[in-house]
Design an enzyme around this catalytic site. Sequence first.
Site, PDB file in Angstrom:
ATOM      1  N   THR A 166      -7.956   8.707   9.441  1.00  0.00           N
ATOM      2  CA  THR A 166      -7.407   7.541   8.756  1.00  0.00           C
ATOM      3  C   THR A 166      -7.274   6.346   9.695  1.00  0.00           C
ATOM      4  O   THR A 166      -6.696   5.330   9.320  1.00  0.00           O
ATOM      5  CB  THR A 166      -6.012   7.874   8.191  1.00  0.00           C
ATOM      6  OG1 THR A 166      -5.231   8.441   9.256  1.00  0.00           O
ATOM      7  CG2 THR A 166      -6.103   8.874   7.065  1.00  0.00           C
ATOM      8  N   LYS A 206       0.829  -1.201   0.000  1.00  0.00           N
ATOM      9  CA  LYS A 206       0.000   0.000   0.000  1.00  0.00           C
ATOM     10  C   LYS A 206       0.860   1.246   0.000  1.00  0.00           C
ATOM     11  O   LYS A 206       1.855   1.336   0.711  1.00  0.00           O
ATOM     12  CB  LYS A 206      -0.915  -0.006   1.227  1.00  0.00           C
ATOM     13  CG  LYS A 206      -1.898  -1.173   1.191  1.00  0.00           C
ATOM     14  CD  LYS A 206      -2.716  -1.271   2.459  1.00  0.00           C
ATOM     15  CE  LYS A 206      -1.885  -1.755   3.637  1.00  0.00           C
ATOM     16  NZ  LYS A 206      -2.709  -2.044   4.827  1.00  0.00           N
ATOM     17  N   GLY A 228      -7.885   3.072  11.095  1.00  0.00           N
ATOM     18  CA  GLY A 228      -8.643   1.904  10.636  1.00  0.00           C
ATOM     19  C   GLY A 228      -8.568   1.674   9.135  1.00  0.00           C
ATOM     20  O   GLY A 228      -9.184   0.755   8.601  1.00  0.00           O
ATOM     21  N   THR A 229      -7.797   2.515   8.427  1.00  0.00           N
ATOM     22  CA  THR A 229      -7.698   2.409   6.969  1.00  0.00           C
ATOM     23  C   THR A 229      -7.254   1.014   6.516  1.00  0.00           C
ATOM     24  O   THR A 229      -7.888   0.384   5.672  1.00  0.00           O
ATOM     25  CB  THR A 229      -6.658   3.419   6.436  1.00  0.00           C
ATOM     26  OG1 THR A 229      -6.961   4.690   6.973  1.00  0.00           O
ATOM     27  CG2 THR A 229      -6.679   3.486   4.939  1.00  0.00           C
ATOM     28  N   GLY A 230      -6.132   0.546   7.088  1.00  0.00           N
ATOM     29  CA  GLY A 230      -5.572  -0.732   6.660  1.00  0.00           C
ATOM     30  C   GLY A 230      -6.506  -1.892   6.981  1.00  0.00           C
ATOM     31  O   GLY A 230      -6.669  -2.811   6.178  1.00  0.00           O
ATOM     32  N   CYS A 231      -7.147  -1.810   8.138  1.00  0.00           N
ATOM     33  CA  CYS A 231      -8.076  -2.873   8.533  1.00  0.00           C
ATOM     34  C   CYS A 231      -9.218  -2.959   7.530  1.00  0.00           C
ATOM     35  O   CYS A 231      -9.573  -4.030   7.053  1.00  0.00           O
ATOM     36  CB  CYS A 231      -8.639  -2.592   9.925  1.00  0.00           C
ATOM     37  SG  CYS A 231      -7.354  -2.400  11.165  1.00  0.00           S
TER      38      CYS A 231
END
Length: 900
Positions: free
Chosen positions: A627, A595, A629-632
């Site tokens: 942002t 990412k 929690g974006t990756g989750c």
Amino acid sequence: MPGHGRPEGARTRLIRVDPERIDEGALGEAAEAIRRGGLVAFPTETVYGLGADATNPRALAGIFEAKGRPRDNPLIVHVPGEEWLPGVASEVPPAARRLIDRFWPGPLTLVLRAARLPAEVTAGLPTVAVRCPAHPVALRLIELSGVPIAAPSANASGRPSPTSAEHVIEDLWGLVDVIVDSGETLYGLESTIIDVTRDPPVLLRPGAVPVEDLEGALGSRVVVGDAARGLADSEVALSPGMKYRHYAPRKPLVLVESDDYSGEGYLEGVASVARSLAADGRRVIVMASDEHVGFYRAAGLEALALGPRSNPFAVARRLFAALRSLDGSPADAAVVEGFEERGLGLAIMNRLRKASGRAVVRVRGPRSRLYRAPAPRPRAAAGHDAPRGRDARGHRRARAPGRRARALRGDGGGGCRGMGRVRPVAMTIAGSDSGGGAGIAADLKTFAAAGVHGTLAITSVTAQNTVAVTGIYDLPPEAVRRQILAVHEDMGIDAAKTGMLSSAPIVRAVAEVASQLGLTLVVDPVMVSKSGAALLREDAVEALARELVPRAKVVTPNAPEAERLTGIRVRDLAGARAAAEHIVEQLGAEAAVVKGGHLGGPESVDVLYHAGRHVELRSPRIESRTTHGTGCSFSAAIAAGLARGMGIEDSVDFAKRLVTDAIRYGLELGAGHGPVNPSSWVDVPAERFRALQDVRLALRVLVENEFFVSRVVPESSMNVAAALPAPYASGPGDVAAIAGGIGRFGRRLVARGEVEFGAAEQLAAALLGVSERFPEVRGAAIVASGEEVSRAMESLGFRALPSGGRGAALGRRDLGIAVSEALRGESAPPDAVVDGGGPGLEPLTIVFGRSAVEAASKVAAIGKAIAGAGTPSTDRGRGASGSEGHPSGAPGLFPRTSNV
Ligand code: TXA
Ligand code: MG
């Protein structure tokens, strides 16, 4: 000039007259033609008419000749006001009075006992049809002519009525003296004709005024026979015109009727009629409501949009033009959808039945039955009554495979991932976040938004918020294992994702169960929280790389995590590509996405490596603090895609789009990085739909109260709007209103266009100006300003603030600024802001509410207070609108503070 009857190309003159600024000189020439016994085609608010002096038999004869109209079909006499009635009708019964008061000028024709008139007008009947049109050009033309004007619609007999001067030119060029062009007509349907010589009155032709409105005004029933519905020819004496074929395009047209126009059975029925018409090589087009064209096109058919089913006014307006366009199109035949016979739908169906020559196919439920069609019998849809266990489309009704069978198979049900199930099942194996932003919380929200059922196995409980992680409590590996097994045994897991795994023993437990059950796994190698806390112990990193990554379908590290996993420097795109490739080729995952969120630059670029190639996924970088929690969310969305049976690339692409929105609409909560908002994926479309509905309902409130509301319509047209809620409203494109606003014809209100987003910039700016400060304010309406309005608001207890002033130099766009300035120092939202206007700017009042409906109800209350009717102040809280349970404009809708 006249010499009517002899077609000569040079005979016709085209005159353009702007209805807003009538050129008296030009229109005077048309009036002169009428006085001399000539023929003049002119606009009305319904359709164009072909006019002649109603007192001149020779002139009248010209009408029949030019149109090719049978002589036993009488004409409507147009007058500029009821003062002219005595010269035309011998008697005006009380019912006629009531209708005239309510609907004139407007699209209502009354059949009355006739005064002495030429037989050409009445076709020898003892009655005469009279109407007072609302179109300013028509009214002025009659006045300038000084005689009543008899006028049928200005089309060649039998053809669709003309709704623009172009249509008149098509049919009558060279056959008439003058064509007055004032653009498209408003209603596009002829006037409603009611015979008030009978008791109860009889509807002779449904038209632009719905029969329900007539009954409302009369307080009694109106007889609607089969002829009015277009189902049968009328007896000659009733309304001679109704026995001829009318409105017909030159090509075959089949109408498909049903009791349920939104059911799937109907759509399929229409498609099957179209296909059977096309069977012998004919090119067939389906004329359909906006909502349905997509279905027909997807079924491989040509389709023409008639307007939204939800807005019959728009459909009516386009109908004749659409029927005409058929003749000029390459299609050989057409199939047209029917509409519910309510409101304007009655007139629409009357026209369609006639236009089709009553070639009607009726579709009931899933099967189609013919009672009369010129076309070959369409194949009846197979399987009339859907067998049990199948839905209307014949798909197997989903049921999860038996638990025993699945447990024995031990494959997680992943054979046909998610398909054929009520809802695919996805699982998150991750830590909790007490702040609800990341981890399990983000994953479950994402699953819900992505349309899969979310299940969970908690690995660690964390105490954290948007600023810091203050505690991590790992669960025993056995607890993690059992959660996964419990779900798997019962409902199966179509795909799972892992997030925070915390310790090496937990990583190992998950890797073990995953391979035992054959889980489709997305591994998000979470190492560090957004706030900087380490979420993965050192020893766990290696376990992750060696034991879990090789079992993963997709691995989703950010740049720092990719560096940790691969040892490759990831500071640019080249690094990201190399790391992604390494995770697949060296560590053994099926695919990897590195990412780009941490890489900087104007775009956020993610690199997917899969099946030997790199794919770049780009999105504009959003400057945002929300942002957390974006990756989750991203890895959960990929798992959801896989659970639904999508391929890897499609799943990653879907996830990218969902997460971009989730960041854009992130929630500014907490002092640190606010939580992302994955629900926006479904919220935004849902809220947009609600806003459209709100405006449509508000329009109904206004129209139902039009008698009162018409008093407060500004010259520049009224409008009503609904804004999306925070955080979804950022500009005029997020505010729904009526395109072109609401116009006033006498006491009638007419929406000029459809309900659309971005339709009212001024009003939108004003509404957003208030809702930014007071998010509960979501609706607004724009009405006139003046003494009366101000007094009415005062009597209702409305709190109206003066605007900050627009000023001539600022122009209209700055209503938003003017309104925002009015709010300075206010601690509660106002009911209205009054803008005094300026040079060239009309004074306006903007009325606010928690919804468009509420704003509209307040407008209705203002109108009533002005009329002195309904005395809303005494109806407090009981519904001042007096009609079908709409919320009233009762005051006190916003809590008020005293510091005003
Ligand atoms: O919107 C309209 O009404 C347009 C515009 C131009 O005013 N006019 C219009 O006229 O549609 P026309 O001629 O296309 O339709 C008039 C209808 C015919 O069906 C005719 O038979 C009926 O009105 N009609 C006229 N006089 C009548 C009478 N005395 N009794 C019953 N029906 C009558
Ligand atoms: Mg006609």
